[in-house]
Design an enzyme around this catalytic site. Structure first.
Site, mmCIF file in Angstrom:
data_model
loop_
_atom_site.group_PDB
_atom_site.id
_atom_site.type_symbol
_atom_site.label_atom_id
_atom_site.label_comp_id
_atom_site.label_asym_id
_atom_site.label_seq_id
_atom_site.Cartn_x
_atom_site.Cartn_y
_atom_site.Cartn_z
ATOM 1 N N CYS A 176 -21.935 41.766 3.532
ATOM 2 C CA CYS A 176 -22.960 42.652 2.977
ATOM 3 C C CYS A 176 -23.765 43.367 4.059
ATOM 4 O O CYS A 176 -24.097 44.554 3.921
ATOM 5 C CB CYS A 176 -23.878 41.870 2.054
ATOM 6 N N ASP A 200 -26.345 49.051 -3.951
ATOM 7 C CA ASP A 200 -25.679 47.931 -3.282
ATOM 8 C C ASP A 200 -24.196 48.260 -3.150
ATOM 9 O O ASP A 200 -23.428 48.122 -4.114
ATOM 10 C CB ASP A 200 -25.886 46.642 -4.085
ATOM 11 N N HIS A 249 -28.435 38.120 1.467
ATOM 12 C CA HIS A 249 -27.771 39.357 1.055
ATOM 13 C C HIS A 249 -28.516 40.558 1.633
ATOM 14 O O HIS A 249 -29.687 40.463 2.009
ATOM 15 C CB HIS A 249 -27.734 39.449 -0.480
#
Length: 628
Positions: free
Chosen positions: A189, A246, A231
């Site tokens: 991520c 995202d 994250h």
């Protein structure tokens, strides 16, 4: 200009006073000259990408004219740059960051996704290998405004960067710097977010990488988030406001059972409304929730996690809103609200049992009856009604704590969900079904179900129970079907006490294929003295518009006079046979065939009919005579 520079300060002032009337003409000349210079010079960004010679540190400004971040009232942000070491701060006017959600849109700004079709097709196919700068240059060739630039960058990353499952478990093999992510086409991520920020910076778009806790991967309801954040995602500045996205979750999914990543584009995570984004993302800097009021970490932990599929499949709200729920008197109830018709499935500890699912006008209700104490996993799946795919998407997951079991509740294994009349029942051709409730309680073991059937609808009903040893064909004879035009009636006489599934199967007579379950009821009879016999055996000559009024019991007492009453439209002659004797039935003025028959001397009683004026009789009904 050289002449002016050679003058003293006093002389320059006198010159300016004398030349003041000519100043407008001078300014026009300078504007024209600057415009000509700009036309002759290459575009600043294009020139930088083409030359690629200047050595730079990570995320240094790439524009000649570098300005600070605008306030939230600014309507455009082209040309502004992000300083990687000093990200933007939110102002005190929190009302500028409140995104109230009225359940009408999933995005934080109004977007018509159809406008991106050609851009998305182009961006997904761009294949640049040598540098991120050249990649951005190629992507922006088809982007005409800031939103399209962001969209092109988003689409490319979601379709070209693979989640690095190996790097997730081995930090030594993990690549998170934008250049490395671009080169190897994989990352976790942090790499997704860093590359997105880098590409936005090159394109002159304000962007920030955010970090925090997330409800992804192996998250289970009730999990407490502690330690470092797990994250990373991004915020991007568009049309005077900050918006969240995202890239990692937008690109695909990881199957942790086999450590495999699958590209599966998810539109939900592009400019997601903050009120929905917070369901799975909790930023370290709480201001970047973009919510008012902001959630605490404890609220984030307790709230039920509505997955992206929850909203993409048409759901808008769920109750309870906490991920961990407790039963009351052995029961828990879940409500889901939807925008459009949707179908649902459930699993309680991976089994499709001990739950009662009913569809409502705008959603569904699920009643859960765990048959053991302890903690249970409840998963709810859904899909659009018009979606032709067979698979349902997991939309909700609850942790269900049960302290007491309601042993009086036992749902038949053959009960087909959803239960009770609904819009889905009407779609199948069964209208205005009564009773309206999904559960029919009967103390004496008898009940009646009525409905209006659409034209050309063929149907039949079955009865099933877990605690009955009767064969299926015998159970079916505990249901008597009567049709009067489009009015349908089912009389049910239960063979014994217990829980039964009444299933009504239907299809258009003109359609090929098999009947499908169009309506189901749960029948509950606690009276252990109930022992109703079957209805009489009917033959294929029995037609829908025929009606049996008496006798209804398929087993008749021996040595008794039994009255018969039937409505048989279009019949020429009717009679009853028993023990070799034939008793003609007479047609009354009210249109009923009536008569009496003595059951002595026979083991069966048969009703026969003739449709024409001849001696050809056809068997219509058959009764058994009870032996002593």
């Amino acid at each position: 200009m050289a002449f002016r520079d050679g003058l003293s300060h006093t002389q320059q002032i006198l010159l300016a006073i004398c030349c003041f009337p000519l100043q407008p003409f001078y300014l026009c000349y300078r504007c024209f000259a600057r415009h000509k210079e700009d036309k002759e010079k290459p575009d600043t960004l294009a020139a930088h990408v083409e030359e690629g010679k200047a050595k730079k540190t990570d995320r240094q400004p790439r524009f000649k004219d570098v300005r600070v971040f605008p306030s939230l009232t600014v309507q455009d942000n082209e040309g502004f740059q992000v300083d990687g070491k000093q990200g933007p701060r939110l102002p005190e006017e929190q009302n500028l960051y409140a995104y109230p959600w009225d359940k009408s849109a999933l995005k934080s700004m109004s977007i018509d996704l159809r406008q991106f079709e050609s851009l998305e097709a182009y961006a997904a196919k761009v294949n640049v290998q040598n540098s991120v700068e050249n990649l951005v240059t190629a992507l922006l060739q088809e982007a005409h405004n800031v939103l399209e630039k962001v969209r092109a960058i988003w689409i490319w990353i979601c379709h070209h960067i693979e989640y690095d499952v190996e790097g997730l478990h081995d930090t030594a093999k993990r690549f998170c710097q934008p250049a490395d992510v671009f080169r190897y086409r994989k990352s976790v991520c942090a790499g997704y977010a860093a590359l997105f920020e880098e590409m936005c910076s090159i394109a002159g778009i304000q962007c920030k990488t955010l970090s925090g806790y997330s409800k992804g991967g192996r998250y289970k309801p009730g999990h407490v988030f502690e330690g470092e954040s797990d994250h990373a995602w991004n915020a991007v500045f568009l049309h005077g406001r900050w918006h969240l996205l995202d890239c990692t979750w937008g690109s695909g999914t990881v199957d942790h059972s086999c450590n495999k990543f699958t590209f599966r584009y998810d539109e939900f995570y592009f400019l997601t409304h903050p009120a929905l984004f917070i369901a799975g993302h909790f930023p370290e800097d709480h201001e970047w929730q973009l919510l008012k009021p902001r959630l605490t970490r404890q609220q984030f932990e307790h709230n039920v996690y509505c997955r992206s599929e929850f909203y993409s499949e048409g759901m808008v709200a769920a109750s309870p809103q906490t991920g961990v729920i407790r039963t009351e008197n052995g029961k828990a109830t879940i409500f889901v609200e939807t925008h459009s018709p949707a179908l649902f499935l459930f699993k309680l500890n991976e089994a499709k049992e001990n739950c009662l699912l009913t569809l409502q006008k705008n959603g569904m209700k699920l009643e859960v009856y765990p048959q053991q104490t302890g903690t249970h996993c409840l998963q709810i799946y859904a899909k659009h009604f018009h979606d032709k795919k067979e698979n349902y998407s997991l939309v909700l997951e609850y942790s269900l704590k049960c302290s007491a079991v309601d042993k009086s509740i036992s749902l038949p294994r053959d009960l087909i969900q959803p239960v009770g009349p609904s819009w889905l029942t009407e779609q199948a051709g069964i209208l205005k079904a009564l009773p309206p409730a999904p559960v029919i309680h009967t103390e004496d073991g008898r009940c009646v179900v009525t409905f209006i059937r659409t034209k050309d609808l063929d149907f039949f009903a079955t009865l099933k129970s877990d605690n009955s040893r009767l064969p299926e064909n015998t159970m079916r004879r505990h249901i008597w079907k009567t049709c009067r035009g489009n009015q349908a009636e089912l009389k049910i006489h239960l063979p014994h006490a217990g829980k039964f599934a009444l299933l009504i199967w239907a299809k258009k007579a003109s359609d090929p294929g098999n009947h499908q379950c169009a309506l189901s009821y749960l029948l509950s009879c606690p009276n252990k003295s109930v022992t109703w016999p079957v209805f009489p055996q009917s033959y294929t000559n029995w037609e829908d518009d025929y009606e049996l009024l008496a006798p209804l019991a398929g087993i008749l007492p021996a040595n008794c006079q039994v009255q018969f009453k039937l409505k048989l439209p279009g019949i020429f002659k009717a009679s009853v046979e028993c023990g070799g004797k034939t008793l003609p039935l007479t047609l009354s003025g009210a249109g009923f065939w009536e008569g009496a028959c003595n059951t002595s001397g026979g083991t069966t009683v048969t009703v026969r009919i003739s449709k024409e004026a001849d001696n050809c009789l056809w068997s219509l009904l058959e009764y058994k005579v009870k032996t002593r």
